[in-house]
Design an enzyme around this catalytic site. Structure first.
Site, PDB file in Angstrom:
ATOM      1  CB  SER A 194      40.691  10.993 -76.737  1.00 19.62           C
ATOM      2  OG  SER A 194      41.719  10.135 -77.186  1.00 19.62           O
ATOM      3  CB  CYS A 229      46.983  22.924 -42.293  1.00 16.16           C
ATOM      4  SG  CYS A 229      48.437  22.202 -41.487  1.00 16.16           S
ATOM      5  CG  HIS A 263      45.456  18.603 -44.278  1.00 16.65           C
ATOM      6  ND1 HIS A 263      45.805  19.558 -45.209  1.00 16.65           N
ATOM      7  CD2 HIS A 263      46.427  18.621 -43.330  1.00 16.65           C
ATOM      8  CE1 HIS A 263      46.942  20.127 -44.850  1.00 16.65           C
ATOM      9  NE2 HIS A 263      47.342  19.580 -43.709  1.00 16.65           N
ATOM     10  CD  GLU A 311      43.285  19.449 -47.712  1.00 17.70           C
ATOM     11  OE1 GLU A 311      44.438  19.912 -47.709  1.00 17.70           O
ATOM     12  OE2 GLU A 311      42.467  19.636 -46.774  1.00 17.70           O
ATOM     13  N   GLY A 347      45.365   9.061 -75.960  1.00 18.08           N
ATOM     14  CA  GLY A 347      45.183   9.185 -74.524  1.00 18.08           C
ATOM     15  C   GLY A 347      43.904   9.941 -74.200  1.00 18.08           C
ATOM     16  CB  VAL A 348      42.046  10.338 -71.005  1.00 20.71           C
ATOM     17  CG1 VAL A 348      40.776  11.045 -70.547  1.00 20.71           C
ATOM     18  CG2 VAL A 348      41.957   8.851 -70.692  1.00 20.71           C
ATOM     19  CG  ASP A 349      44.502  14.562 -70.441  1.00 18.82           C
ATOM     20  OD1 ASP A 349      43.472  14.199 -69.850  1.00 18.82           O
ATOM     21  OD2 ASP A 349      45.600  14.659 -69.878  1.00 18.82           O
TER      22      ASP A 349
END
Length: 530
Positions: A239, A84, A179, A181, A235-237
């Site tokens: 942990s 783009c 795009h 992506e 939380g995920v991060d």
């Protein structure tokens, strides 16, 4: 050192998707501002750089003062892919022409491939009546290339955008106006894979087992024999960060788990069982419920509640950190999108940027060095890492949960009673989502939704139970589906599922007599109610 692809960001809101697509092809990628200097580009080239991708932008490429591609990008002999704005900037700098389009393209488009270039050859969604390859793509542009630079040939076109893609294959330069992506471009993943693997010659040396080995070695080298402290939220991060650091340095890590009384049902117990009992991680469990509830008493404003919860967490964490005299490192679960957003906020390149609590979060008064072992990873990679480290999939793949917890899912003032009612109602909702499968996909409705939760409404409604009148509270159920959380649609949950959830909540949670379902999309509504 990994082979890498450099992504230069010119302000697109979907630049992170480019990096994710490249990594999905097994190739490491990094995002940096589009106006880095030539010295930076040459430094990258000396560190295994195999190619460069130029992102899109909300800006116009031919306006005075618009960002340009560093000259070194075109001097190193590396393959370059412009997307783009990146295509337009490439065209202008290499001798082509760009103008404002009379017909702006936003949304789905069908491009017709011209000739057999390495990038697009064979990547077709269907063939038209003339036997030409056609790709279904996503367009979002106002400018367009009107004259090819010297040495370039036409790669694809649409009726309103005659030069929709171009290439100078002798130099390895490719550019597309669409795009690739975004998920709407059907052949997007294949296009990126072809660019990085076949055109750039990357071997695909980016994988999770190797990453774990390298990350463990880095942590050991960085920390040495020092003690590390980490705020574990469940939380995920945080942990996954705890699991990775513990694998690297064992008992040198101490986690502080602050229970503010606004967690999900049995969440504190699950965190302690997973990390302390099963993995042997040293954890200081602080029950600060009364402290948080006391400070929140009488406070109804959402932003005020967030600030109080954040301030009290820092205070509790600082107190506990101060007791660990040997700690020299503060570990955080900062992930790559946090780093990108933080950098964008400093440079002002992106159109819409949020700040993140992890980046520069806790005050410098702790006098600790910062350890961020996940700062190179996207969320999906963090989840993959968590599973590889042995964390329970239910923990790793759970839906997002706000830092202030139930404090922002209780509208208005937060009270013990409200939190307990909401905890139980929310647990029933999540349990039924996990237990109910969609026959068409054979996936649970928990997996088919991106985020689902209950919201406590501090109003009472009249009801009838048995032979008596009730006057009790209301909860709202919220479930959304989204690719990126920037926009979201409400999830079309089956009516029998909603009926069962409603019946269970009303019958099992004394104090609630009405359940409603939120059918608002984002925008105009936000995902969370507060």
């Amino acid at each position: 050192m990994h082979q890498r692809i450099l992504i230069l960001d010119y302000g697109s809101q979907v630049t992170q998707l480019i990096a994710r697509r490249v990594r999905e092809a097994g190739v490491y990628s990094e995002i940096h501002p589009g106006d880095v200097d030539d010295a930076f580009i040459r430094e990258q080239a000396a560190q295994g750089l195999k190619g460069v991708i130029l992102s899109g932008s909300h800006a116009s490429a031919y306006e005075e003062g618009s960002m340009r591609v560093p000259a070194a990008v075109f001097e190193l002999g590396l393959p370059v892919l412009g997307i783009c704005y990146g295509m337009q900037a490439m065209a202008l700098q290499l001798g082509g022409k760009v103008s404002f389009s009379d017909h702006r393209e936003f949304g789905y488009a069908e491009i017709v491939a011209q000739g057999g270039t390495k990038l697009l050859s064979g990547l077709a969604d269907f063939q038209n009546d003339a036997g030409q390859d056609v790709l279904k793509v996503w367009m979002s542009h106002g400018d367009k290339v009107t004259e090819l630079p010297p040495g370039f040939s036409l790669m694809a076109s649409t009726p309103s955008c005659p030069i929709a893609a171009m290439a100078d294959e002798s130099r390895g330069y490719y550019a597309v106006q669409f795009h690739p992506e975004v998920t709407h471009t059907v052949q997007g993943k294949a296009l990126f894979s072809r660019f990085v693997r076949e055109i750039c010659g990357c071997e695909g040396d980016w994988n999770m087992p190797d990453y774990i080995s390298e990350a463990v070695a880095r942590i050991r080298e960085q920390v040495g024999n020092d003690e590390v402290i980490l705020g574990l939220s469940g939380g995920v991060d945080s942990s996954v960060a705890a699991a990775l650091i513990h694998r690297a340095i064992g008992d040198q890590l101490t986690c502080v788990f602050v229970d503010h009384g606004l967690l999900r049902l049995n969440e504190g117990l699950q965190v302690m069982q997973t990390f302390s009992e099963n993995m042997g991680v040293k954890i200081i469990h602080v029950d600060a419920t009364e402290q948080f509830m006391g400070k929140l008493a009488g406070v109804a404003d959402p932003e005020a509640k967030r600030k109080i919860i954040g301030r009290e967490f820092v205070e509790v964490f600082q107190t506990e950190a101060g007791k660990l005299q040997g700690a020299k490192w503060l570990a955080q679960g900062t992930i790559y999108p946090d780093v990108i957003e933080s950098a964008g906020a400093k440079t002002g390149k992106a159109a819409a940027i949020k700040s993140h609590h992890n980046v520069g979060g806790l005050p410098e008064t702790l006098n600790l060095q910062l350890l961020e072992p996940l700062r190179e990873l996207f969320k999906d990679e963090v989840r993959e890492l968590g599973v590889a480290l042995g964390l329970p999939p239910q923990m790793v793949y759970r839906h997002p949960f706000p830092g202030p917890g139930l404090g922002v899912r209780i509208l208005g003032e937060v009270k013990h009673e409200y939190a307990e009612l909401l905890r139980r109602a929310d647990a029933i909702f999540i349990e039924e989502l996990r237990n109910t499968k969609d026959p068409a996909s054979d996936l649970s409705w928990y997996d088919l939704t991106s985020q689902a939760f209950a919201v406590f409404l501090p109003v009472k409604s009249v009801g009838v139970m048995g032979d008596g009148r009730t006057y009790e509270y209301v909860v709202a159920l919220r479930a959304v589906q989204t690719f990126d959380f920037m926009t979201a649609d409400w999830a079309p949950l089956p009516h029998p599922l909603l009926a069962k959830v409603s019946s269970r909540i009303i019958n099992e949670v004394r104090g609630i007599n009405r359940v409603v379902y939120d059918v608002s999309s984002k925008p105009p509504a936000t995902i969370e109610w507060e």
